[in-house]
Scaffold this motif. Sequence first.
Motif, mmCIF file in Angstrom:
data_model
loop_
_atom_site.group_PDB
_atom_site.id
_atom_site.type_symbol
_atom_site.label_atom_id
_atom_site.label_comp_id
_atom_site.label_asym_id
_atom_site.label_seq_id
_atom_site.Cartn_x
_atom_site.Cartn_y
_atom_site.Cartn_z
ATOM 1 N N SER A 89 52.241 31.431 56.450
ATOM 2 C CA SER A 89 53.046 31.878 57.619
ATOM 3 C C SER A 89 53.022 30.818 58.697
ATOM 4 C CB SER A 89 52.226 33.178 57.729
ATOM 5 O OG SER A 89 50.958 33.145 58.421
ATOM 6 N N LEU A 90 52.302 29.678 58.805
ATOM 7 C CA LEU A 90 52.014 28.926 59.785
ATOM 8 C C LEU A 90 51.426 29.461 60.812
ATOM 9 C CD1 LEU A 90 55.486 27.151 59.618
ATOM 10 C CD2 LEU A 90 53.300 26.442 58.583
ATOM 11 N N SER A 91 50.318 30.532 60.472
ATOM 12 C CA SER A 91 49.449 30.954 61.578
ATOM 13 C C SER A 91 48.173 31.362 61.111
ATOM 14 C CB SER A 91 50.350 32.113 62.102
ATOM 15 O OG SER A 91 50.481 33.303 61.212
ATOM 16 N N GLY A 92 47.146 31.428 61.837
ATOM 17 C CA GLY A 92 45.999 32.084 61.378
ATOM 18 C C GLY A 92 45.010 30.974 61.290
ATOM 19 N N PRO A 93 43.866 30.930 60.580
ATOM 20 C CA PRO A 93 42.653 30.041 60.918
ATOM 21 C C PRO A 93 43.032 28.888 60.103
ATOM 22 C CG PRO A 93 42.089 31.844 59.184
ATOM 23 C CD PRO A 93 43.534 32.358 59.842
ATOM 24 N N GLU A 94 42.929 27.663 60.608
ATOM 25 C CA GLU A 94 43.398 26.346 59.838
ATOM 26 C C GLU A 94 42.222 25.403 60.450
ATOM 27 O OE1 GLU A 94 46.159 25.304 58.132
ATOM 28 O OE2 GLU A 94 47.738 26.931 58.337
ATOM 29 N N PRO A 95 41.674 24.401 59.118
ATOM 30 C CA PRO A 95 40.754 23.844 59.465
ATOM 31 C C PRO A 95 41.005 22.757 60.394
ATOM 32 C CG PRO A 95 40.924 24.394 57.191
ATOM 33 C CD PRO A 95 42.097 24.820 57.854
ATOM 34 N N SER A 96 40.503 22.365 61.621
ATOM 35 C CA SER A 96 40.984 21.408 62.567
ATOM 36 C C SER A 96 40.234 20.088 62.634
ATOM 37 C CB SER A 96 40.842 22.152 63.885
ATOM 38 O OG SER A 96 39.481 22.444 64.281
ATOM 39 N N TYR A 97 38.975 20.253 62.278
ATOM 40 C CA TYR A 97 38.041 19.066 62.192
ATOM 41 C C TYR A 97 38.090 18.338 63.350
ATOM 42 C CZ TYR A 97 38.978 19.982 57.046
ATOM 43 O OH TYR A 97 39.011 20.668 55.824
ATOM 44 N N THR A 98 38.034 19.125 64.593
ATOM 45 C CA THR A 98 37.949 18.353 65.924
ATOM 46 C C THR A 98 36.648 18.794 66.734
ATOM 47 O OG1 THR A 98 39.009 20.123 66.909
ATOM 48 C CG2 THR A 98 40.541 18.152 66.015
#
Length: 530
Positions: A89-98
């Motif tokens: 859905s291209l939304s929600g919790p995505e790992p960002s590694y920042t």
Amino acid sequence: MSIRRIVAAARQPIHHSSVLRISTPQPPKPSSLLFIRPKSSTSRRFHQHATRSSQQTVVTPESTNPALSFPCLDAVESRSASLSQSRRSLSGPEPSYTSGKHLDFRSREPLLLDWGGILPDFNIAYEAWGTLNKDRSNAILLHTGLSASSHAHSTEANPQPGWWEKFIGSGKPLDTDKYFVICTNVIGGCYGSTGPSSIDPANGERYATRFPILTMEDMVRAQFRLLDSLGIDTLYASVGSSMGGMQSLAAGVLFPERVRRIVSISGCARSHPYSIAMRHTQRQVLMMDPNWARGFYYDGIPPHGGMKLAREIATVTYRSGPEWEQRFGRRRADPSRPPALCPDFLIETYLDHAGEKWCLEYDPNSLLYVSKAMDLFDLGQEHRNRINKVRQENSGKLQAFKEGKGVDSTANGDVCNLTLPDQPYEEKEQPADVAAVDGKDGVGAPDSEPPPDLVAGLKPLANTPALVLGVASDILFPAWQQREIANTLKRTGNRNVTHVELGEEMSLFGHDTFLLDLENVGGAVKRFLG
């Protein structure tokens, strides 16, 4: 409902722990038996309905005991499901590694790595505190542990507390009234510096496991490229704890004329079997996660289950037995409930929380590469000679790359061709005169003779004042390893070695003492730096 409809319904993807699972692989024939395994109250109702719906259905009888529930596994499945849905859905919790806003240095010059790999260019994420003086002689390079970012202290751009927040600032051990403190995210990491999750300029795709093998010395050389760009020829001090303590020594060995002081806390001069073994198990549980996909998971579900387990193993090594006895004892999270195979004791719930909290905060491939670099660390002269020979053999490859002639990636044994031995390892009887390594009458003991190979390797530090600090409750980098550093430095002729060892009466926090003990660790650093 017909039998076929029951089977068809049971074959649909299910993520909720309380829903029926059916073990029959194919629709039954008229004379076949359908076995339905009850898993919860919901599945039992489904099971009873199936029994009533057909005279041909035979069900398994109720077990003597109810099946256990596994909320820990349900949580992993639920996280996988949410990550999968968020990517669709291209939304929600995505790992960002920042880690928040930081400064960036970009090197356009290629970097030849110790084992033959080449980075065409690379980025170093860094942060700085204090003011660089006119002659640029007050800079301190702060090296990080395995999974830390450059955010050691809060800044205007990123006001969140840093991992060494209480140790940096006006009047603190790293006194910003006196020093210009620089901290970087190492190459191979994922907090802004070039690593496996970065884009390979050669093909526009993420490096993943096409990223070359790294060493501590590679990380240090990249950091000194940053110092060059800042016009800093000489460091007031090279300071680090844990993996950072390894880097601080490596910086002094590689650039003895550019490092005026060294602080190595809870580190070592070469990795030893226990720490190698623990990092090996972490990498193995991560790589066995099907979602790891040989490192090419960036467009799919990250191997969060393997990362969680890897972090739990790491956490066991970061803290001490004595502290956990006091903190957790044998207490269970809820003594009123029956025992479970999932986290039940307080120590289990603590480890589970530590893994759960971290599993999407750090790039799994970075964990593999950076931890392997720790395993490869060895400042002994024999190892240095071997690496220098490899670098010399690959110098032509670097020159060809600079001239735009391209590089044969299979040249000089760059491609990993490791195979397991035909015969498994067998225990062999040790000679009676092999010294013990418990820090009392063997390696690292106060009166023990350091290995000549290591003495030769640390010879560049013979004139560099050094603070070496260890913690008796540390099981990952035991205190005898810091004694080994101090004794070896003294054996090189260094007359300015300060060795501090915190006994268990002073600190029960094990390896994590360097993060927590401002009085003893911070006090020793402040006195040494002056």
